[in-house]
Structures are given as structure tokens and as C-alpha cells.
Design an enzyme around this catalytic site. Structure first.
Site, short mmCIF file in Angstrom:
data_model
loop_
_atom_site.label_atom_id
_atom_site.label_comp_id
_atom_site.label_asym_id
_atom_site.label_seq_id
_atom_site.Cartn_x
_atom_site.Cartn_y
_atom_site.Cartn_z
N LEU A 139 0.86 -1.18 0.00
CA LEU A 139 0.00 0.00 0.00
C LEU A 139 0.89 1.23 0.00
CD1 LEU A 139 -2.94 -0.53 2.55
CD2 LEU A 139 -3.13 -0.15 0.08
N ASP A 140 0.53 2.24 -0.78
CA ASP A 140 1.27 3.50 -0.78
C ASP A 140 1.29 4.10 0.62
OD1 ASP A 140 1.69 3.34 -3.52
OD2 ASP A 140 -0.13 4.48 -3.99
N PRO A 141 2.33 4.87 0.96
CA PRO A 141 2.39 5.49 2.29
C PRO A 141 1.15 6.29 2.66
CG PRO A 141 4.51 5.66 1.22
CD PRO A 141 3.57 5.10 0.19
#
Length: 300
Positions: A46-48
Site C-alpha cells: 500500500l502507498d504510504p
């Protein structure tokens, strides 16, 4: 002399509801430390800035990660119209702007092209490898890449809300390798409005749900304590999309040694399955004429 592994031989899944502002690798590291686990991995980055379900595999559960990576995933996200960014989300630099704003009907009509089997070009800032290096590392160096389109199956893509002319909230269920930011980018281009992701949340991934996940605060509060194992889910949870067969007493011994073993069950020849004995997973492999030929064996 064999090297002694540091940490506990703990096996299973920890389902985290990831907050924004922390990367997936950092979450894995924190969970591994909190459980004092010998080994850890995750089932899908998951993206930050993204939130939602991040399934952390500990110990032998890491052998089931490829099965979860192939599972369907559900995302809810907001698209901002009017600007395209370098990262295809709100964190990036604005590259182009547009004044056009689409109607609900125009958005619905455009979404049809993003359902089913499609080809998708990953964002410049993504984990795709380019000549052995991650695209996001090259992008940070100012290198623009010509990334190849990749196949993606989109089962569902629908409008959930339209807060304003500048935004639309969408829900997508897709297969392996989908980039929500690429959907926002390409939808904006198709509508002539340009677009990027304002926020996104992964609601579920295979058998794992964000609504049933634990927070990082909960994990940190019980880190390195005996009570933390309350958040540990069975290794077998990562096998729910596969049919189960049961080992005979003789078969379990052969499977544990990496050999084909006798199992009880009726499956099509060559189908992938998992074998259990006394309720615990023993191996994953191919069912062939009353035997399971293992590709992964669980050692506990």
C-alpha cells in the site's frame, strides 16, 4: 554449525488497518519487532498515503503470500479532477491542469472502458522494476520511464458519491497488479478533465478485511508482551481460496519430508489444494490421483 535464527518461531497472519503516513515495509518491520518474529512479509504493498488492510505474514505463513497476492482486492478512492500530477496522487507535483468538469453521466459512460480485462500503464512512481531498479527510485532521480502496459482484470468499478464537480468517489474490485492511481490518471485523461487520487483505502484483500484489522497503536501497546498473540490469525486463513484435502497418517509423514503423500478428497486431476492433518496445514500442492504433490511444505 547452522546459524541460529533470532526471534520466536511464530506462524500466522496479523491483519493491520494501516494508517496514512507510513510505508508497507515500515509496518512489516514494526509488526515483526512487536511479535519478536523470526520472519515476516506482507501480501500486497500500500502507498504510504493509503489506508486500509495490510496483511502481515509471520513465519511459515509467508509461504502463503503468493496465494493472497493473486486474490481479488477492493479499493475505495476519491478522484480529484482538474490536475494531473507526477505521482498520480495528491502528493505529487502538478504537471498539467484542465478546466473541464465531467457530468455524472459522462463519468459513468467512461468507466465502462475500465471494466473487465484491460491494459494499464503503472505510475512513474511505482514498485515496477526497470532493468533491476524500482521505478520509484528512478523517478526520484528525475528519470522519466516508458513503462509497458500490463494486463489487469477489473471486476467492478462504480460511482459511490459525487461530493462536488471537482471530485468523484469510486469503488473498484480488481485482480493482481492493479494501480488505483493509474485508474484515476487514465479516467481523467479519457474525460478530458485530468485527474489524480486524493485518497484511497483498501477495504479487503482476499479473506482479509480492514474493518477487522488492528491499528498500529494496538500493536505498539502490546509489543513484546505475551498478550500480543491475541492479534495473531491462523496460517490457514491464507489458504481459504484453495480446496482442502486431508492427509492420511502415512501421507502426512511423506508430505512433511517433501514427498507426494496420500490424501482424502475428490478433486480434478492437477488442481491446486492444501492438505491438512488434525486441522493444521501441512502443505500446498497439486492433487494427482489420491496424492498431493507438494510445492510448499509448512514446518512448525
Amino acid at each position: 554449525m547452522a546459524k541460529v535464527k533470532k526471534g520466536r518461531p511464530v506462524h500466522g497472519w496479523v491483519i493491520v488497518d494501516k494508517p496514512a503516513g507510513i510505508g508497507s515495509t515500515q509496518v512489516v518491520g514494526k509488526v515483526r519487532w512487536a511479535f519478536n518474529a523470526q520472519k515476516a512479509g506482507h501480501a500486497g504493498t500500500l502507498d504510504p498515503d493509503a489506508t486500509g488492510v495490510l496483511a502481515i505474514a509471520l513465519g511459515e505463513a509467508t509461504k502463503t503470500v503468493p496465494l493472497i497476492m493473486d486474490a481479488r482486492k477492493c479499493y475505495r478512492f476519491m478522484v480529484n479532477f482538474g490536475a494531473e500530477t507526477s505521482t498520480d496522487d495528491a502528493a505529487g507535483e502538478v504537471l498539467r491542469r484542465a478546466d473541464l468538469r465531467p457530468s455524472d453521466g459522462e463519468i459513468e459512460a467512461a468507466l465502462a472502458a475500465f471494466r473487465g480485462d484491460i491494459m494499464q500503464v503503472p505510475p512513474q512512481v511505482s514498485a515496477v522494476k526497470v532493468e533491476g531498479e524500482r521505478a520509484y527510485d528512478l523517478a526520484r532521480e528525475g528519470i522519466e520511464m516508458d513503462l509497458a502496459a500490463r494486463p489487469l482484470f477489473v471486476e467492478r468499478l462504480e460511482i459511490l458519491a459525487r461530493p462536488s464537480a471537482d471530485q468523484v468517489e469510486l469503488k473498484m474490485v480488481c485482480g493482481k497488479g492493479g494501480y488505483v492511481r493509474a485508474i484515476a490518471r487514465d479516467l481523467g485523461r479519457a474525460l478530458g478533465a485530468l485527474g489524480h487520487v486524493a485518497w484511497l483505502r483498501r477495504e479487503w484483500s482476499g479473506p482479509f478485511e480492514a474493518a477487522k484489522g488492528v491499528s498500529m497503536e494496538e500493536i505498539e501497546a502490546l509489543a513484546r508482551s505475551e498478550e500480543i498473540d491475541r492479534y495473531l490469525q491462523p496460517l490457514e486463513l491464507g489458504l481459504t481460496d484453495l480446496p482442502e484435502v486431508r492427509c492420511t497418517p502415512e501421507g502426512v509423514q511423506r508430505l512433511r519430508n517433501g514427498n507426494a503423500g496420500q490424501v482424502l478428497g475428490h478433486l480434478p486431476y492437477g488442481e491446486e489444494a492444501w492438505a491438512s492433518f488434525d486441522g493444521q496445514a501441512v502443505a500446498v500442492g497439486r492433487y494427482m490421483g489420491g496424492e498431493l504433490h507438494p510445492s510448499r511444505v509448512f514446518v512448525r
